[in-house]
Design an enzyme around this catalytic site. Sequence first.
Site: not given
Ligand code: ADP
Length: 199
Positions: A14, A89, A128, A134, A145
């Site tokens: 994404k 989400r 990654r 990370r 996740r």
């Molecule tokens: P990925 O899509 O690879 O899980 P992101 O960078 O989108 O990685 O998200 C990393 C972390 O940030 C998530 O596991 C969560 O803890 C937090 N996060 C990101 N976007 C949201 C959201 N919309 N609602 C709640 N937590 C979020």
Amino acid sequence: MTRLLLIGPPGAGKGTQAVRLAELYAIPAISTGDIFRSNVKNETELGTKAKAYMDAGDNVPDSLTNALIRDRLEDADCREGFLLDGYPRTQDQVRELDEFLAGHGFALDAVVELVADPDVVVDRLRLRAAEQGRSDDDEAVVRHRLEVYRVQTEPLIDVYAGRGMLVEIDAIGPIDDVTERITTALAERGISAPDSATR
Ligand code: ADP
């Protein structure tokens, strides 16, 4: 004016596609994950609150996330469109976004789903983890996740499909191919990049 959402499991690409699409469609890419990570890095109050959830691979509570995105979408650069990456989400976040859009007389143009097999995304995230370090790319956290995605986020796909907004894209393959698949599918829905004729 293009308003898009990118949805898909962790590791589907994404973030990578968001940056490219933002440039093509001349709209800001807004990644809640990036915003949270920069807050953690700068040790802000929001970052301090979000860190434990992120490290555990859990969603940050809706109250924090919704407040953050509402603020960001009010910024002037979002008036002409935006691409949301990683938001909404949860069902509660969908409601918040719906309210925001309705309140401004805005509508989404499409919801792009990046479809990727869980085994492939686990492999990508392992890579990654080695490259970027990370803290939430540790294997057990990655599995969690994916589970959080399956339970809390995947149901949103049906919501948007029901609204006739869903564009499903195969996210496996070279990065350029995936971008091309997205722009082609969007063009078929009448959504084209502003200066695509000159590209
Ligand atoms: P990925 O899509 O690879 O899980 P992101 O960078 O989108 O990685 O998200 C990393 C972390 O940030 C998530 O596991 C969560 O803890 C937090 N996060 C990101 N976007 C949201 C959201 N919309 N609602 C709640 N937590 C979020």
